[in-house]
Enzyme design. Structure first.
Site, short mmCIF file in Angstrom:
data_model
loop_
_atom_site.label_atom_id
_atom_site.label_comp_id
_atom_site.label_asym_id
_atom_site.label_seq_id
_atom_site.Cartn_x
_atom_site.Cartn_y
_atom_site.Cartn_z
N GLU A 34 40.37 -15.43 -26.25
CA GLU A 34 41.46 -15.67 -27.19
C GLU A 34 42.80 -15.54 -26.45
OE1 GLU A 34 41.54 -16.82 -29.97
OE2 GLU A 34 43.49 -16.30 -30.82
N LEU A 78 60.53 14.24 -1.75
CA LEU A 78 60.29 15.54 -2.39
C LEU A 78 59.95 16.59 -1.35
CD1 LEU A 78 57.94 14.46 -5.31
CD2 LEU A 78 60.24 15.38 -5.56
N GLU A 110 53.40 16.22 -13.50
CA GLU A 110 52.69 14.93 -13.38
C GLU A 110 51.85 14.94 -12.11
OE1 GLU A 110 56.03 12.48 -12.81
OE2 GLU A 110 56.27 11.99 -14.91
N LYS A 163 50.74 13.57 -8.52
CA LYS A 163 51.46 12.84 -7.48
C LYS A 163 50.54 11.72 -7.01
CE LYS A 163 54.20 13.54 -3.32
NZ LYS A 163 53.69 12.46 -2.51
N ASP A 180 49.11 8.59 -5.05
CA ASP A 180 49.20 8.26 -3.63
C ASP A 180 49.35 6.75 -3.48
OD1 ASP A 180 49.41 8.89 -1.05
OD2 ASP A 180 47.29 9.38 -0.71
N TYR A 189 57.75 7.37 -13.22
CA TYR A 189 57.97 8.82 -13.28
C TYR A 189 59.45 9.20 -13.30
CZ TYR A 189 57.97 7.93 -8.20
OH TYR A 189 58.20 7.41 -6.95
N LYS A 218 51.12 20.14 -3.10
CA LYS A 218 50.09 19.28 -2.52
C LYS A 218 48.69 19.88 -2.61
CE LYS A 218 51.33 15.97 -0.19
NZ LYS A 218 52.24 15.68 0.89
N CYS A 255 12.94 5.98 20.62
CA CYS A 255 13.21 6.84 19.46
C CYS A 255 13.44 8.28 19.90
CB CYS A 255 12.02 6.76 18.50
SG CYS A 255 12.12 7.95 17.16
N CYS A 312 10.16 10.32 18.44
CA CYS A 312 8.78 10.12 18.88
C CYS A 312 8.67 9.35 20.20
CB CYS A 312 7.98 9.39 17.80
SG CYS A 312 8.45 7.66 17.63
N CYS A 321 12.90 2.27 14.83
CA CYS A 321 11.85 2.83 15.67
C CYS A 321 10.55 2.21 15.20
CB CYS A 321 11.82 4.35 15.47
SG CYS A 321 10.23 5.09 15.84
N CYS A 370 5.60 8.43 13.97
CA CYS A 370 6.90 9.07 14.26
C CYS A 370 7.11 10.16 13.22
CB CYS A 370 8.02 8.04 14.19
SG CYS A 370 9.66 8.77 14.32
S1 IVH Z 1 59.50 12.03 -8.10
C1 IVH Z 1 63.63 12.67 -6.74
N1 IVH Z 1 57.12 11.95 -9.19
O1 IVH Z 1 55.98 10.96 -3.85
C2 IVH Z 1 62.22 12.46 -7.18
N2 IVH Z 1 57.37 11.14 -6.98
O2 IVH Z 1 56.90 12.64 -1.68
C3 IVH Z 1 61.47 11.62 -6.26
N3 IVH Z 1 55.34 10.23 -6.01
O3 IVH Z 1 58.65 8.88 -2.88
C4 IVH Z 1 60.11 11.24 -6.65
N4 IVH Z 1 54.04 10.57 -7.75
O4 IVH Z 1 56.57 7.82 -3.92
C5 IVH Z 1 57.85 11.68 -8.10
N5 IVH Z 1 55.08 11.89 -10.31
C6 IVH Z 1 55.82 11.63 -9.21
C7 IVH Z 1 55.27 11.03 -8.05
C8 IVH Z 1 56.08 10.81 -6.96
C9 IVH Z 1 54.11 10.10 -6.51
C10 IVH Z 1 55.72 9.84 -4.64
C11 IVH Z 1 56.95 8.99 -4.58
C12 IVH Z 1 57.91 9.73 -3.71
C13 IVH Z 1 57.00 10.63 -2.94
C14 IVH Z 1 57.73 11.88 -2.47
#
Ligand code: IVH
Length: 789
Positions: A34, A82, A121, A123, A125, A233, A321, A415, A418, A445, A451
């Site tokens: 749809e 950060l 929140e 972080k 990657d 974010y 971290k 092998c 064996c 083998c 074996c």
């Molecule tokens: S805040 C001034 N919030 O982490 C605030 N960053 O190590 C700057 N990142 O460049 C970022 N999740 O790419 C913020 N919930 C989150 C994030 C986040 C991932 C990354 C972002 C930033 C890097 C800093």
């Protein structure tokens, strides 16, 4: 406004709504078909009225020609990074600095002082990206770059499905720069890598690299084909009003249609932050995307302003971290392990290193092709990655750190267990009457059950829960039985005597009697379990069940010709050859004969299944002979004309009759003559025909109807994690509806049920255009058949 203009606006609004429901809220509102219909209607209207096309139209996500370079973008408000906290103390220090910076009462012996509210929140990657909305319309997307100058990746961000091209609702600031992360979920990453490998490309090392590589494409069409997602974010430049706390700002962005994290929480005080960190940490592996920590931000924007920045980091935010999933270490050696089927696999011995909190000293290398792909040498510094409970992987070699005395990795000639010869497996491709042989990635083998490594694995498999299910016969005991020379094949288990077992390590009177009783009670396995227990390469539980159900007896399975096996659903020619050559093998025949002599009685043997009796046709038989130039249609024409195999052979030898026949090319006629001029080919075709007749699958016999279950004749595949039910449950439900559940996706698959974490199977389903259901849709489908969980 013209009718077309009005309809265009209506369609765009409707499509945006559906898009938002689908990609941001994860609540699809209409079927894909749809959506496509509405989308195509809009495309047609815009094509007829090009003056009405605007950049925020859903049709404009992928457009434009490839760029030669990205333009520069100056960030009005710098994009910062950060500070990091690794240990809990680092976070407590951060919280103390925040309170001192705000001149709030410090804690003392009797209390914690004033508590700060933090926005929490995950972080993600991926890559930081800035999205600029002017009057609610997406005008520009940019990378972070060095924080002041980034790159203009507008055409690329437009292709990301959950990035709104136009904000929803009302009340947004006239200029609103949204900041967030572009990332790739684990499932998307796996699917992309499966695609990369299938097309001969290089796989990406991790989702972050994949996201970065996909976003920095000069051709937005490439980006569009990559499963990127966005999560916001924060904000950068703003002209207009926004709420006064971090959480409220993010909630407002959500109201305007922007995707935010489902894990967003407000924590009162640093202790709640620590609890959040631990909770997400415990769920890290189960999340659909990779994260490298959590981010805490002072919630009050007035406080944020007061705290300000230090160098390039805000004083009001920190990243806490998680232990890294990737580390560098040294490859000390490569050793070779021998598996159940004799495959000799390289294993990396590493200088022990902590990866995500666990000491890693071994990693799998899969096969020699992988070693070559990595360009691995002993002595190299390598990147190790450990994700969840998955065995650690070697991701890449750090070429710059290769020492002068690094040495190549060589497959052993004999092998390591064996001493038998090690051979490279061959890949046999059978197509149109010809076999082409190429070198496989696997080395084997040739020692088989002589074996000890293979013998042990074979017995461990034979007695395992889904095979003969002999309780109490764990790996260690199997190893001991082999080591002391009591067991030389699975059949020897059935000759074990009390006085032989009771003297083994860890055995006493009762345990000996229990073990012997368990062995005794395994003497009547179902046929399917027995076939599975044999450990035929490529024959898992499903194929074993299929063979048992379809052919009904061990004798038929043992005798089946590869071509005949391919009449069973989901059995391709490669697997069929594996099965056939397993039973052709002298050694295997002896072991099976011994098992039966020693009193194993197979259960559930019976007639050929109704579904397969009389299922073959002469046309299919001709097609399966793989005569060059004769495909399905040619085979059908021949079958219609001749009516029997004998007549086809006769026709091929009657020059005149064949020459005047219609529906076959000259080339096909010639190869038909050549094929049946060879007596071996005639004999082969006759043998197949005879076997079909013996099995009752011949077209001459009367066709019986299969049971009328709703999914009868369908093959389904389950992949990824299911959350509402176990896989076994899902499988049982499907089987109760008459479907077969297979382990791999092929052109014969009807439907794939994919949960989070689905990878290559999902990708394959996509390639083959096979229907895919997520778990919710699957549950709904079951409900449609009256199955309520
Ligand atoms: S805040 C001034 N919030 O982490 C605030 N960053 O190590 C700057 N990142 O460049 C970022 N999740 O790419 C913020 N919930 C989150 C994030 C986040 C991932 C990354 C972002 C930033 C890097 C800093």
């Amino acid at each position: 406004m013209t009718d077309s203009a009005a309809r265009i606006l209506q369609l765009r609004a409707e499509l945006e709504q559906h898009n938002h429901r689908y990609y941001v809220l994860d609540e699809p509102s209409i079927p894909d078909a749809e959506y496509d219909r509405l989308f195509n209607e809009l495309k047609a209207l815009e094509a007829a009225n090009p003056q009405l096309v605007t950049t925020d139209s859903p049709t404009q996500r992928v457009s434009g020609t490839p760029l030669t370079a990205f333009a520069e973008v100056q960030h009005e408000v710098p994009m910062l990074s950060l500070g990091n906290a690794f240990a809990e103390d680092d976070l407590l220090d951060f919280d103390r600095r925040v309170r001192e910076g705000l001149d709030l009462p410090a804690g003392d012996l009797f209390g914690g002082g004033a508590e700060i509210d933090y926005c929490c929140e995950p972080k993600l990657d991926g890559l930081a990206v800035s999205l600029l909305y002017v009057d609610g319309v997406l005008m520009r997307g940019a990378t972070r770059g060095d924080g002041s100058t980034g790159e203009d990746i507008s055409s690329n961000v437009r292709t990301i499905r959950n990035v709104p091209l136009k904000l929803q609702g009302s009340g947004w600031p006239a200029v609103l720069e949204v900041r967030g992360e572009v990332f790739m979920a684990k499932a998307g990453f796996d699917a992309l890598n499966a695609r990369q490998l299938a097309s001969g490309g290089k796989p990406f090392a991790n989702p972050r690299n994949a996201a970065a590589g996909s976003l920095r494409q000069l051709d937005a069409k490439v980006t569009a084909s990559r499963p990127l997602e966005f999560c916001c974010y924060g904000v950068g430049q703003v002209v207009g009003e926004l709420p006064s706390t971090q959480v409220a700002v993010i909630q407002a962005l959500k109201q305007w249609g922007l995707p935010i994290s489902k894990e967003l929480r407000l924590a009162h005080g640093v202790e709640e932050c620590l609890a959040y960190y631990r909770d997400i940490g415990a769920r890290r592996q189960a999340l659909a995307y990779e994260i490298d920590g959590v981010v805490f931000k002072v919630n009050d924007l007035g406080y944020q302003r007061e705290l300000g920045f230090r160098a390039r980091e805000p004083r009001w935010a920190i990243a806490h971290k998680f232990p890294a999933m990737e580390e560098l270490t040294e490859l000390l050696d490569v050793e070779f392990q021998v598996g159940r089927t004799g495959a000799v696999t390289p294993v990396a011995r590493l200088k022990p290193v902590q990866v995500a909190g666990v000491t890693v000293s071994n990693a799998t290398l899969h096969n020699m092709d992988e070693v070559a792909r990595l360009g691995l040498m002993v002595g190299d510094t390598v990147i190790i990655r450990r994700a969840g409970d998955v065995i650690p992987q070697v991701m890449a070699v750090v070429a710059e750190r290769r020492p002068a005395d690094a040495r190549p990795v060589a497959i052993p000639q004999s092998c390591p267990v064996c001493g038998s010869h090690v051979e490279r497996t061959q890949l046999v491709k059978r197509a149109k009457g010809r076999e082409t042989i190429s070198e496989g990635a696997v080395y084997r083998c040739v020692g088989r059950l002589s074996c000890e490594a293979q013998l042990k694995q074979a017995i461990i498999h034979f007695v395992s829960r889904r095979a003969l299910d002999i309780e109490g016969l764990g790996d260690k005991i199997v190893e001991q039985l082999v080591d002391v020379g009591l067991v030389h094949s699975p059949a020897d288990l059935y000759t074990l005597r009390y006085e032989q077992v009771v003297v083994l390590d860890g055995f006493a009177d009762l345990s000996t009697r229990n073990l012997l009783a368990a062995i005794e009670s395994s003497r009547q396995p179902a046929l399917a379990r027995f076939i599975y227990a044999l450990g035929i390469p490529d024959v898992g539980e499903e194929t074993a069940k299929l063979l048992a159900r379809a052919l009904g007896s061990l004798a038929r399975v043992q005798a089946a010709l590869p071509e005949v096996l391919t009449w069973l659903p989901d059995v391709g020619l490669e697997v069929a050859h594996e099965i056939h050559s397993f039973f052709e093998d002298e050694h295997n025949r002896t072991v099976i004969a011994q098992l039966l002599e020693r009193g194993l009685q197979l259960q559930d043997e019976g007639e050929l299944h109704a579904e397969f009796s009389a299922c073959a046709s002469l046309a299919e038989l001709i097609d399966k002979l793989n005569i060059a130039g004769i495909a399905a249609t040619g085979a059908k024409n021949l079958a219609d004309k001749a009516g029997s195999l004998q007549a086809v052979v006769a026709l091929s030898q009657d020059w005149l009759e064949l020459s005047v026949m219609k529906g076959l090319s000259e080339k096909a006629k010639q190869s038909l003559r050549d094929y049946f001029a060879n007596p071996a080919n005639v004999a082969r075709a006759e043998a197949i025909e005879q076997q079909l007749r013996d099995f009752g699958m011949h077209w001459g016999s009367e066709k019986k109807q299969a049971e009328g279950l709703p999914l009868a004749g369908q093959t389904w595949v389950l992949t990824g994690t299911l959350e509402l039910m176990s896989r076994d449950q899902a499988k049982q439900q499907l089987e109760s509806l008459g479907a077969k559940v297979a382990g791999s996706v092929s052109a014969k698959t009807h439907c794939v049920v994919a949960g989070p974490g689905a990878g290559s199977k999902l990708a394959k389903a996509g390639e083959l255009g096979i229907a895919v259901l997520d778990e919710a849709a699957f549950v709904e489908r079951l409900a449609g058949y009256g199955i309520v969980l």
